[in-house]
Design a protein around this motif. Structure first.
Motif, PDB file in Angstrom:
ATOM      1  N   ALA A 360      57.123  40.719 -32.497  1.00 63.35           N
ATOM      2  CA  ALA A 360      58.069  40.445 -31.400  1.00 63.35           C
ATOM      3  C   ALA A 360      57.683  39.177 -30.651  1.00 63.35           C
ATOM      4  CB  ALA A 360      58.098  41.634 -30.453  1.00 63.35           C
ATOM      5  N   LYS A 361      56.386  38.943 -30.473  1.00 60.90           N
ATOM      6  CA  LYS A 361      55.953  37.744 -29.742  1.00 60.90           C
ATOM      7  C   LYS A 361      56.262  36.480 -30.539  1.00 60.90           C
ATOM      8  CE  LYS A 361      52.248  39.970 -27.073  1.00 60.90           C
ATOM      9  NZ  LYS A 361      50.792  40.093 -26.852  1.00 60.90           N
ATOM     10  N   ARG A 362      56.144  36.540 -31.879  1.00 59.09           N
ATOM     11  CA  ARG A 362      56.490  35.367 -32.697  1.00 59.09           C
ATOM     12  C   ARG A 362      57.980  35.059 -32.564  1.00 59.09           C
ATOM     13  NH1 ARG A 362      53.460  37.616 -37.499  1.00 59.09           N
ATOM     14  NH2 ARG A 362      51.308  36.986 -37.162  1.00 59.09           N
ATOM     15  N   LEU A 363      58.784  36.096 -32.632  1.00 60.64           N
ATOM     16  CA  LEU A 363      60.226  35.877 -32.500  1.00 60.64           C
ATOM     17  C   LEU A 363      60.553  35.361 -31.102  1.00 60.64           C
ATOM     18  CD1 LEU A 363      63.082  36.091 -33.612  1.00 60.64           C
ATOM     19  CD2 LEU A 363      63.149  38.473 -32.835  1.00 60.64           C
ATOM     20  N   GLY A 365      58.666  33.559 -29.181  1.00 63.23           N
ATOM     21  CA  GLY A 365      58.285  32.153 -29.131  1.00 63.23           C
ATOM     22  C   GLY A 365      59.339  31.259 -29.756  1.00 63.23           C
ATOM     23  N   ALA A 366      59.898  31.718 -30.877  1.00 67.71           N
ATOM     24  CA  ALA A 366      60.949  30.940 -31.533  1.00 67.71           C
ATOM     25  C   ALA A 366      62.209  30.890 -30.672  1.00 67.71           C
ATOM     26  CB  ALA A 366      61.269  31.561 -32.893  1.00 67.71           C
ATOM     27  N   ILE A 367      62.552  32.006 -30.032  1.00 69.87           N
ATOM     28  CA  ILE A 367      63.740  32.034 -29.164  1.00 69.87           C
ATOM     29  C   ILE A 367      63.579  31.063 -28.005  1.00 69.87           C
ATOM     30  CG2 ILE A 367      65.027  33.487 -27.544  1.00 69.87           C
ATOM     31  CD1 ILE A 367      64.475  35.855 -29.427  1.00 69.87           C
ATOM     32  N   LYS A 368      62.384  31.010 -27.423  1.00 72.37           N
ATOM     33  CA  LYS A 368      62.138  30.080 -26.316  1.00 72.37           C
ATOM     34  C   LYS A 368      62.329  28.631 -26.762  1.00 72.37           C
ATOM     35  CE  LYS A 368      58.829  32.862 -23.635  1.00 72.37           C
ATOM     36  NZ  LYS A 368      57.420  32.942 -23.149  1.00 72.37           N
ATOM     37  N   SER A 369      62.009  28.357 -28.026  1.00 76.39           N
ATOM     38  CA  SER A 369      62.120  26.985 -28.536  1.00 76.39           C
ATOM     39  C   SER A 369      63.563  26.575 -28.791  1.00 76.39           C
ATOM     40  CB  SER A 369      61.310  26.846 -29.835  1.00 76.39           C
ATOM     41  OG  SER A 369      59.943  27.107 -29.603  1.00 76.39           O
ATOM     42  N   HIS A 370      64.451  27.558 -29.007  1.00 80.14           N
ATOM     43  CA  HIS A 370      65.820  27.248 -29.405  1.00 80.14           C
ATOM     44  C   HIS A 370      66.862  27.635 -28.365  1.00 80.14           C
ATOM     45  CE1 HIS A 370      63.714  27.137 -33.302  1.00 80.14           C
ATOM     46  NE2 HIS A 370      64.667  26.303 -33.679  1.00 80.14           N
ATOM     47  N   THR A 371      66.451  28.271 -27.267  1.00 84.65           N
ATOM     48  CA  THR A 371      67.398  28.640 -26.217  1.00 84.65           C
ATOM     49  C   THR A 371      66.764  28.366 -24.861  1.00 84.65           C
ATOM     50  OG1 THR A 371      66.716  30.944 -25.812  1.00 84.65           O
ATOM     51  CG2 THR A 371      68.149  30.551 -27.718  1.00 84.65           C
ATOM     52  N   GLN A 372      67.565  28.458 -23.829  1.00 84.80           N
ATOM     53  CA  GLN A 372      67.087  28.249 -22.465  1.00 84.80           C
ATOM     54  C   GLN A 372      66.890  29.579 -21.733  1.00 84.80           C
ATOM     55  OE1 GLN A 372      66.290  25.146 -21.270  1.00 84.80           O
ATOM     56  NE2 GLN A 372      66.734  24.563 -23.401  1.00 84.80           N
ATOM     57  N   THR A 373      67.002  30.694 -22.425  1.00 82.19           N
ATOM     58  CA  THR A 373      66.910  32.013 -21.792  1.00 82.19           C
ATOM     59  C   THR A 373      65.450  32.345 -21.482  1.00 82.19           C
ATOM     60  OG1 THR A 373      68.823  32.744 -23.078  1.00 82.19           O
ATOM     61  CG2 THR A 373      67.491  34.456 -22.005  1.00 82.19           C
ATOM     62  N   PRO A 374      65.108  32.648 -20.225  1.00 87.12           N
ATOM     63  CA  PRO A 374      63.716  33.025 -19.902  1.00 87.12           C
ATOM     64  C   PRO A 374      63.346  34.327 -20.593  1.00 87.12           C
ATOM     65  CG  PRO A 374      65.166  33.401 -18.018  1.00 87.12           C
ATOM     66  CD  PRO A 374      65.979  32.665 -19.039  1.00 87.12           C
ATOM     67  N   ALA A 375      62.070  34.444 -20.948  1.00 88.10           N
ATOM     68  CA  ALA A 375      61.631  35.614 -21.706  1.00 88.10           C
ATOM     69  C   ALA A 375      60.192  35.973 -21.338  1.00 88.10           C
ATOM     70  CB  ALA A 375      61.728  35.327 -23.205  1.00 88.10           C
ATOM     71  N   ILE A 376      59.907  37.269 -21.307  1.00 89.70           N
ATOM     72  CA  ILE A 376      58.562  37.778 -21.005  1.00 89.70           C
ATOM     73  C   ILE A 376      58.216  38.865 -22.007  1.00 89.70           C
ATOM     74  CG2 ILE A 376      57.071  38.881 -19.291  1.00 89.70           C
ATOM     75  CD1 ILE A 376      58.780  37.771 -17.114  1.00 89.70           C
ATOM     76  N   ALA A 377      57.059  38.767 -22.593  1.00 88.34           N
ATOM     77  CA  ALA A 377      56.634  39.737 -23.613  1.00 88.34           C
ATOM     78  C   ALA A 377      55.939  40.941 -22.983  1.00 88.34           C
ATOM     79  CB  ALA A 377      55.695  39.070 -24.615  1.00 88.34           C
ATOM     80  N   TYR A 378      56.268  42.117 -23.390  1.00 96.23           N
ATOM     81  CA  TYR A 378      55.559  43.382 -23.139  1.00 96.23           C
ATOM     82  C   TYR A 378      54.986  43.505 -21.726  1.00 96.23           C
ATOM     83  CZ  TYR A 378      56.196  44.194 -28.089  1.00 96.23           C
ATOM     84  OH  TYR A 378      56.752  44.406 -29.322  1.00 96.23           O
ATOM     85  N   LEU A 379      55.811  43.199 -20.731  1.00100.18           N
ATOM     86  CA  LEU A 379      55.354  43.266 -19.345  1.00100.18           C
ATOM     87  C   LEU A 379      55.062  44.697 -18.885  1.00100.18           C
ATOM     88  CD1 LEU A 379      58.414  42.649 -16.974  1.00100.18           C
ATOM     89  CD2 LEU A 379      58.603  43.229 -19.390  1.00100.18           C
ATOM     90  N   PHE A 380      55.639  45.707 -19.571  1.00103.37           N
ATOM     91  CA  PHE A 380      55.370  47.095 -19.209  1.00103.37           C
ATOM     92  C   PHE A 380      54.316  47.745 -20.105  1.00103.37           C
ATOM     93  CE2 PHE A 380      59.768  46.381 -17.724  1.00103.37           C
ATOM     94  CZ  PHE A 380      59.590  46.682 -16.382  1.00103.37           C
ATOM     95  N   TYR A 536      56.256  33.119 -41.140  1.00104.65           N
ATOM     96  CA  TYR A 536      55.280  34.206 -41.029  1.00104.65           C
ATOM     97  C   TYR A 536      55.673  35.269 -39.988  1.00104.65           C
ATOM     98  CZ  TYR A 536      52.659  30.350 -43.120  1.00104.65           C
ATOM     99  OH  TYR A 536      52.270  29.314 -43.914  1.00104.65           O
ATOM    100  N   LEU A 537      56.984  35.427 -39.777  1.00102.42           N
ATOM    101  CA  LEU A 537      57.450  36.328 -38.724  1.00102.42           C
ATOM    102  C   LEU A 537      56.867  37.732 -38.859  1.00102.42           C
ATOM    103  CD1 LEU A 537      59.221  36.954 -36.285  1.00102.42           C
ATOM    104  CD2 LEU A 537      61.144  37.354 -37.861  1.00102.42           C
ATOM    105  N   PHE A 538      56.854  38.275 -40.056  1.00101.51           N
ATOM    106  CA  PHE A 538      56.438  39.671 -40.237  1.00101.51           C
ATOM    107  C   PHE A 538      55.012  39.818 -40.782  1.00101.51           C
ATOM    108  CE2 PHE A 538      61.104  39.866 -40.448  1.00101.51           C
ATOM    109  CZ  PHE A 538      61.349  40.874 -39.533  1.00101.51           C
ATOM    110  N   VAL A 539      54.280  38.709 -40.848  1.00106.66           N
ATOM    111  CA  VAL A 539      52.936  38.774 -41.412  1.00106.66           C
ATOM    112  C   VAL A 539      51.973  39.440 -40.422  1.00106.66           C
ATOM    113  CG1 VAL A 539      50.976  37.414 -42.232  1.00106.66           C
ATOM    114  CG2 VAL A 539      53.314  36.764 -42.866  1.00106.66           C
TER     115      VAL A 539
END
Length: 540
Positions: A360-363, A365-380, A536-539
């Protein structure tokens, strides 16, 4: 040889540790006799206080069976003990005094009950105590710690408790409410910091002797504790901290014990042998009376010379995990203080749910590179998740989860955005239910990954279900349960029938995964295809 001589020899390491066990008991004389013989056979000794409420015949049986054993002593005075009363502390002190007088060579005094058994060899225990010149007692600050989860806290100390809460309930609470109404409180002794913790301690001889001197010289403190509630959780813990430098105290018990969700001690049975031996403790409580095979194996172990034990220490987390399977009463409703709150009708929360956090973190990271939508990983899920300063609400997982909607509103405001992406573990079905019940628009992208044995083994270690020293065969037995649990989490998400629930799969091609990404993120087919082809998304 005087006690002072013993202390000097002990300090200089001129002989191995010799343990004087302090046994408080009230039933099953045959088991007590067996326990005393087992512990003293290895060269240690034991002082026994047998509850005066028990039949005289039972006590006579114990005395008759052990009278010729020089390593057994009895408390000079038997008293009736009651839960939550000072009598438990007084009975312990009587047994300690008997042990100090009868066993001048004892270097350590170890508190046990009739339900305790050794989970290491005597040789290992002696060597452990020789190598660590410390007192072992749980002693957390009474006021600042969260050791007391529910019920009375300060009331244990500032009011006087003369009656037993279990056998004299009406008098107990009448007395309490009368004192409270009259404002009849009392201060804690000014120079004493009250501590709290488990009553199963192991203390060095010089600590015990200092403690006994303290009981004779500080009558004010003794008077105070005699009318506190549940003093066996505070008296020794407080006095040891008052007398001994912190660097010489390890704030833990050497007795392995666990409690259920209902506050009851977990009982161990025949099939717990390997689990008990892998814990970082010398004894365990409490062993079932029916676990005859376990008792026999532990008895043989204690008399052996075994020194090698693989300590994985995953017992508590493993118990929580296994007993949690099959529970269906999970809370999906919003908390009362959140019932009128909302993230906002105009806002859109995008949730990526994946058991493999690195995927999920790799994906993300890729989303942040291609969109302007703010994102936070596993904050809970992760305490160390990088987050903006939101005035302290982000400070701990507990706060984030308790105030989840307030936290999310603050994040939307902080990023000045009506769209926000977060990652959740697939186990967080309650959070998903909560967010989907909100007036905002919520979307869920579930990432379904393959579950290799290597991944499940690593997951078990990350969440504390196994340690680096957990035997391979024990881990192999655990893997099917973990695998089934992960599949169950995915089934729960499916059964919830969330709207806007999309999936991508490790087994699918990038072309097959791209449409779900395009719909989830509202991006072009080209961008979605690029995201699906993240290297290497699923590696693992």
């Amino acid at each position: 040889m005087t006690a002072m001589d013993v202390g000097k020899l002990e300090h200089n390491g001129l002989f191995m540790a010799k343990i004087a066990f302090i046994l408080l008991c009230h039933k099953d004389p045959d088991a007590i006799i067996q326990q005393a013989r087992q512990l003293t056979a290895a060269g240690d000794c034991i002082a026994i206080h047998f509850d005066a409420r028990a039949p005289k015949e039972a006590y006579a049986l114990i005395q008759a069976a052990l009278h010729d054993n020089p390593n057994v002593a009895f408390a000079r005075c038997r008293i009736k003990c009651g839960w939550g009363e000072w009598s438990l502390v007084q009975a312990t002190l009587y047994a300690v005094e008997a042990a100090v007088e009868a066993f001048p060579r004892a270097t350590h005094f170890y508190m046990v009950s009739g339900d305790c058994m050794a989970i290491k060899s005597a040789s290992y225990a002696h060597d452990f105590l020789d190598r660590h010149d410390k007192d072992y007692v749980e002693s957390f600050d009474f006021y600042d710690s969260e050791w007391i989860k529910t019920g009375f806290k300060e009331e244990r100390l500032i009011y006087r408790h003369w009656f037993n809460e279990r056998t004299q309930k009406r008098r107990f609470y009448w007395s309490f409410w009368a004192q409270r109404k009259l404002g009849w409180t009392r201060p804690v002794p000014a120079d004493v910091q009250v501590m709290i913790g488990s009553q199963w301690w192991c203390l060095r001889r010089r600590t015990i002797e200092a403690l006994l001197d303290f009981t004779k010289n500080r009558r004010d403190v003794m008077r105070f504790f005699r009318t506190t509630w549940i003093p066996d959780e505070t008296f020794f813990q407080t006095v040891v901290r008052h007398l001994i430098p912190s660097k010489e105290i390890e704030t833990r018990t050497l007795t392995f014990l666990m409690f259920t969700d209902y506050g009851m001690p977990v009982t161990f049975y025949n099939d717990h042998f390997d689990l008990l031996l892998s814990q970082d403790a010398l004894f365990a409580r409490k062993i079932s009376p029916e676990a005859k095979e376990l008792k026999a194996r532990l008895g043989i172990l204690y008399a052996s010379d075994r020194q090698e034990f693989k300590i994985s220490n995953e017992g508590r987390s493993l118990f929580t995990f296994l007993t949690g399977r099959g529970r269906v009463g999970r809370r999906f409703a919003a908390r009362f203080w959140e019932s009128e709150s909302t993230l906002g009708r105009e806002r859109e929360l995008l949730i990526i749910a994946c058991k493999k956090w690195h995927v999920a973190k790799r994906l993300l990271g890729a989303i942040k590179s291609h969109t302007q939508t703010p994102a936070i990983a596993y904050l809970f899920n992760e305490e160390g998740t990088e987050m903006p300063d939101l005035g302290g609400i982000q400070g701990s997982l507990g706060k984030r989860t308790r105030h989840r909607r307030a936290l999310m509103r603050m994040l939307f405001d902080y990023y000045d955005s009506d769209r926000l992406i977060i990652c959740l573990d697939t186990a967080n079905i309650d959070l998903m239910q909560d967010f989907f019940s909100d007036r905002s628009t919520t979307k869920l992208l579930e990432i379904q990954c393959g579950l290799s044995d290597d991944f499940l083994s690593g997951h078990a270690r990350r969440v504390g279900l196994a340690g680096e020293e957990t035997p391979a065969h024990a881990l192999a037995q655990l893997l099917p349960t973990i695998r089934a649990d992960v599949i169950f989490e995915s089934d729960q998400i499916k059964d919830a029938e969330f709207p806007n629930h999309l999936r991508i799969r490790e087994s699918a091609t990038p072309a097959e995964n791209a449409p779900a990404l395009a719909e989830f993120l509202q991006v072009s087919d080209e961008t979605a295809r690029t995201l699906a082809e993240t290297p290497y998304l699923f590696v693992d």
